[in-house]
Write a protein that holds these residues in place. Structure first.
Motif, mmCIF file in Angstrom:
data_model
loop_
_atom_site.group_PDB
_atom_site.id
_atom_site.type_symbol
_atom_site.label_atom_id
_atom_site.label_comp_id
_atom_site.label_asym_id
_atom_site.label_seq_id
_atom_site.Cartn_x
_atom_site.Cartn_y
_atom_site.Cartn_z
ATOM 1 N N PRO A 32 0.803 -1.220 0.000
ATOM 2 C CA PRO A 32 0.000 0.000 0.000
ATOM 3 C C PRO A 32 0.847 1.287 0.000
ATOM 4 O O PRO A 32 0.485 2.263 -0.647
ATOM 5 C CB PRO A 32 -0.839 -0.114 1.282
ATOM 6 N N GLN A 33 1.968 1.284 0.711
ATOM 7 C CA GLN A 33 2.838 2.459 0.689
ATOM 8 C C GLN A 33 3.407 2.675 -0.705
ATOM 9 O O GLN A 33 3.490 3.816 -1.182
ATOM 10 C CB GLN A 33 3.975 2.296 1.710
ATOM 11 N N CYS A 34 3.776 1.589 -1.365
ATOM 12 C CA CYS A 34 4.272 1.685 -2.742
ATOM 13 C C CYS A 34 3.183 2.238 -3.654
ATOM 14 O O CYS A 34 3.469 3.067 -4.529
ATOM 15 C CB CYS A 34 4.742 0.314 -3.214
ATOM 16 N N ASP A 35 1.945 1.790 -3.447
ATOM 17 C CA ASP A 35 0.827 2.313 -4.241
ATOM 18 C C ASP A 35 0.762 3.830 -4.136
ATOM 19 O O ASP A 35 0.590 4.527 -5.142
ATOM 20 C CB ASP A 35 -0.509 1.737 -3.754
ATOM 21 N N VAL A 36 0.875 4.342 -2.928
ATOM 22 C CA VAL A 36 0.795 5.793 -2.723
ATOM 23 C C VAL A 36 1.953 6.486 -3.430
ATOM 24 O O VAL A 36 1.752 7.458 -4.180
ATOM 25 C CB VAL A 36 0.777 6.144 -1.220
#
Length: 176
Positions: free
Chosen positions: A45-49
Motif C-alpha cells: 500500500p505504501q508503494c501504491d501511494v
C-alpha cells in the motif's frame, strides 16, 4: 459412440480449477513483490501511494483514497507512516484548513523510482518471457473476465477511478 459434450459439471470443474489457479497466481505475485518491497522498506500500500504520486502530486488524501480504492482512514494512516519515513509531505491548501496536498519528498521520489524499477524487472522476468501473441491472448481473457465480474457485481469503473489508466507508470494494485 462417445458423448463429446463435456457437460455442465465438467465445465464447472474446469472453471473452478482455473479460478483457483488465478487466485494462487495472485497470491504468489503478491508474495514475491511483497518481499522485494520489504527490501526497499515499503509495504505494497505504501508503494501504491508513492507510485501514484509520481504521476500526479498535490492531490488530497481524499483523492488518493478514491484513486487507490481505500478508505479515508486507511489513507490517513498510510500518509502518516510515509511522512514519518520522510517519503511524503503534507502541504496546506490555501483557503482549506481541513485538507492538505500530498507531495513526494526527494527521498520519496527516489524510493518510488526504485520500486517502479523493481516492478518492471519482475514483469520482465515473468510476463516478459511470454510471446507477444500469448500476452495479447492473456490480456484479452483478463479483460473479458473483468467485464464478467463487473457485470455480476453491477460495478463499472470510470476513467477517473481506474488506478492504471493508459500510459500510467507501473504500480502495485491493492485490488484486482
Amino acid at each position: 459412440m462417445a458423448n463429446r459434450n463435456p457437460g455442465p459439471k465438467k465445465l464447472d470443474a474446469d472453471a473452478t480449477r482455473v479460478w483457483f489457479r488465478l487466485l494462487r497466481l495472485e497470491s504468489r505475485i503478491n508474495t514475491a513483490l511483497g518481499s522485494r518491497l520489504r527490501a526497499l522498506g515499503l509495504t505494497a500500500p505504501q508503494c501504491d501511494v508513492l507510485t501514484t504520486l509520481t504521476e500526479r502530486e498535490g492531490v488530497t488524501q481524499q483523492e488518493l483514497a478514491e484513486r487507490l480504492y481505500v478508505t479515508k482512514g486507511n489513507i490517513s494512516g498510510l500518509i502518516d507512516r510515509l511522512v514519518a519515513g520522510g517519503f511524503v509531505e503534507r502541504r496546506n491548501i490555501a483557503g482549506d484548513r481541513r485538507s492538505h496536498a500530498i507531495y513526494l519528498t526527494p527521498a520519496g521520489r527516489r524510493r518510488a523510482d526504485e520500486a517502479i524499477a523493481m516492478q518492471r524487472d519482475f514483469v520482465a522476468q515473468t510476463f516478459g518471457q511470454l510471446s507477444a501473441e500469448k500476452l495479447v491472448a492473456f490480456e484479452e481473457l483478463l479483460v473479458l473476465t473483468r467485464d464478467l465480474v463487473r457485470a455480476q457485481s453491477n460495478q463499472t469503473d470510470t476513467p477517473e477511478q481506474d488506478p492504471f489508466p493508459e500510459g500510467s507508470s507501473l504500480a502495485l494494485p491493492s485490488t484486482a
